[in-house]
Design a protein around this motif. Structure first.
Motif, short mmCIF file in Angstrom:
data_model
loop_
_atom_site.label_atom_id
_atom_site.label_comp_id
_atom_site.label_asym_id
_atom_site.label_seq_id
_atom_site.Cartn_x
_atom_site.Cartn_y
_atom_site.Cartn_z
N GLY A 24 12.13 -3.38 -17.24
CA GLY A 24 12.47 -4.58 -17.99
C GLY A 24 11.40 -5.65 -18.00
N THR A 25 10.41 -5.56 -17.11
CA THR A 25 9.43 -6.64 -16.99
C THR A 25 7.97 -6.20 -17.09
OG1 THR A 25 9.50 -6.38 -14.57
CG2 THR A 25 10.95 -8.06 -15.56
N HIS A 26 7.69 -4.92 -16.86
CA HIS A 26 6.30 -4.46 -16.83
C HIS A 26 6.15 -3.10 -17.49
CE1 HIS A 26 6.47 -7.39 -13.50
NE2 HIS A 26 5.18 -7.59 -13.74
N PRO A 81 0.82 -1.22 0.00
CA PRO A 81 0.00 0.00 0.00
C PRO A 81 0.85 1.26 0.00
CG PRO A 81 -0.92 -1.61 1.51
CD PRO A 81 0.40 -2.15 1.06
N GLN A 82 2.01 1.22 0.68
CA GLN A 82 2.87 2.39 0.73
C GLN A 82 3.48 2.71 -0.65
OE1 GLN A 82 3.12 -0.28 2.85
NE2 GLN A 82 2.00 0.74 4.53
N ALA A 83 3.80 1.66 -1.41
CA ALA A 83 4.43 1.87 -2.72
C ALA A 83 3.49 2.52 -3.71
CB ALA A 83 4.94 0.54 -3.27
N VAL A 84 2.20 2.21 -3.60
CA VAL A 84 1.24 2.73 -4.59
C VAL A 84 0.42 3.90 -4.05
CG1 VAL A 84 1.10 0.50 -5.74
CG2 VAL A 84 -0.55 1.06 -3.95
N ALA A 85 0.72 4.35 -2.84
CA ALA A 85 -0.02 5.48 -2.27
C ALA A 85 0.26 6.76 -3.07
CB ALA A 85 0.37 5.68 -0.81
N LEU A 86 -0.79 7.54 -3.32
CA LEU A 86 -0.65 8.80 -4.03
C LEU A 86 -0.95 9.94 -3.06
CD1 LEU A 86 -2.44 7.97 -7.41
CD2 LEU A 86 -0.09 7.49 -6.72
N PRO A 87 -0.10 10.95 -2.98
CA PRO A 87 -0.29 12.02 -1.99
C PRO A 87 -1.60 12.79 -2.20
CG PRO A 87 1.36 12.62 -3.63
CD PRO A 87 1.07 11.17 -3.84
N GLY A 88 -2.41 12.84 -1.13
CA GLY A 88 -3.66 13.59 -1.18
C GLY A 88 -4.74 12.95 -2.01
N ILE A 89 -4.55 11.70 -2.44
CA ILE A 89 -5.50 11.00 -3.30
C ILE A 89 -5.87 9.67 -2.65
CG2 ILE A 89 -5.87 10.01 -5.60
CD1 ILE A 89 -3.80 12.00 -6.64
N GLY A 98 9.57 6.11 -8.27
CA GLY A 98 10.64 6.12 -7.28
C GLY A 98 10.42 5.11 -6.17
N ARG A 99 9.18 5.03 -5.69
CA ARG A 99 8.89 4.08 -4.59
C ARG A 99 8.96 2.65 -5.06
NH1 ARG A 99 5.24 8.18 -3.66
NH2 ARG A 99 3.50 7.05 -4.60
N MET A 100 8.55 2.37 -6.31
CA MET A 100 8.61 1.00 -6.81
C MET A 100 10.04 0.55 -7.05
SD MET A 100 5.42 0.62 -9.46
CE MET A 100 3.73 0.62 -8.88
N ALA A 101 10.90 1.49 -7.42
CA ALA A 101 12.29 1.15 -7.69
C ALA A 101 13.12 1.00 -6.42
CB ALA A 101 12.92 2.22 -8.60
N ALA A 102 12.58 1.53 -5.32
CA ALA A 102 13.33 1.51 -4.05
C ALA A 102 13.48 0.10 -3.51
CB ALA A 102 12.63 2.40 -3.03
#
Length: 267
Positions: A239-241, A173-181, A263-267
């Protein structure tokens, strides 16, 4: 004008999709699809509409104004009702667009839980095509479509967990969270026989927004922006998605939001 040159109606095209035309009529439609880009695109659109609908909007359907709809149905002349009852079941698909319009007037949005298409109607640019399909159904969303409370963190995690096996992608959930949304739901759909992840959000300023993901072996691609169905789309791939963020927010804001997700997904 030669009958061969007459542009086929939506009813004829849907009958063609359903295999209900005579061999001569089917051959005429086939020839026009091959010769006329506009006819081919309309056939492709109707082919997408000819799909099973599932449970994604069950909560909204339960709130539908049944009494109002029943009064509308009761007002239909008897001879029309009798004619409808005698019609083949597949003819109902020919009334898809009219039924969809009536549903939207009633405040009911219909999700496409399966959006696969056969290879016959596949576009040359697969990466562009899947974004076009997503834009088609996201354009039907309204704020009411995504009304309701934000799911708890454990519910979000459970929904995202469905992507692990089918999509080979582990998301929190943290990786896909959008600020204020607001996060609203995560669904595993299907496009062209492949899993498609859809994470739907509700932006209090601009309305529905979605992050969608499919497997892709096309290689990494830097973010780019395009407009579809009156919405802005930011799309990229690793490379995969392949990924796309779509919504009604201005392009610069959509780009900033997408950069945060990447950025969050690559972290």
């Amino acid at each position: 004008m030669n009958k061969r040159d007459i542009i086929p109606s939506d009813e004829e095209l849907t009958a063609f999709i359903d295999g209900e035309l005579t061999a001569e009529e089917a051959a005429r439609i086939e020839a026009m699809v091959n010769e006329d880009q506009a006819v081919a695109e309309r056939l492709e659109f109707l082919a997408r509409a000819n799909l099973p609908f599932e449970q994604a909007f069950a909560p909204l359907l339960s709130q539908a104004p049944r009494e109002k709809l029943e009064r509308m149905l009761a007002a239909i002349p008897a001879h029309e009702s009798a004619k409808s009852a005698a019609a083949p079941a597949s003819a109902g698909r020919r009334r898809f667009l009219g039924a969809l319009a009536a549903s939207l007037v009633a405040g009911i949005a219909i999700d496409r839980a399966v959006i696969g298409m056969g290879p016959r109607f596949s576009a040359k640019d697969e990466n562009s095509e899947w974004r076009a399909v997503v834009a088609d159904y996201i354009s039907l969303y309204t704020p009411e479509t995504l009304a309701g409370p934000v799911p708890a963190g454990d519910v979000q995690a459970a929904q995202l967990g469905a992507f692990d096996e089918k999509l080979g992608l582990s998301l929190s959930p943290q990786a896909v969270a959008l600020p204020g949304i607001d996060f609203k739901r995560a669904l595993l759909l299907q496009y062209d026989g492949k899993p498609l992840a859809q994470i739907a959000y509700l932006d209090p300023e601009t309305g529905p927004m979605a992050l969608c993901i499919v497997r892709s072996d096309a290689g990494p691609k830097a973010p780019d922006v395009e407009s579809r169905k009156g919405m802005n789309v930011v799309y990229w791939s690793n490379g995969t998605h392949a990924f796309m963020l779509i919504g009604h927010a201005p392009a610069d804001r959509m780009t900033a939001i997408a950069d945060g997700v990447r950025g969050r997904m690559a972290a």
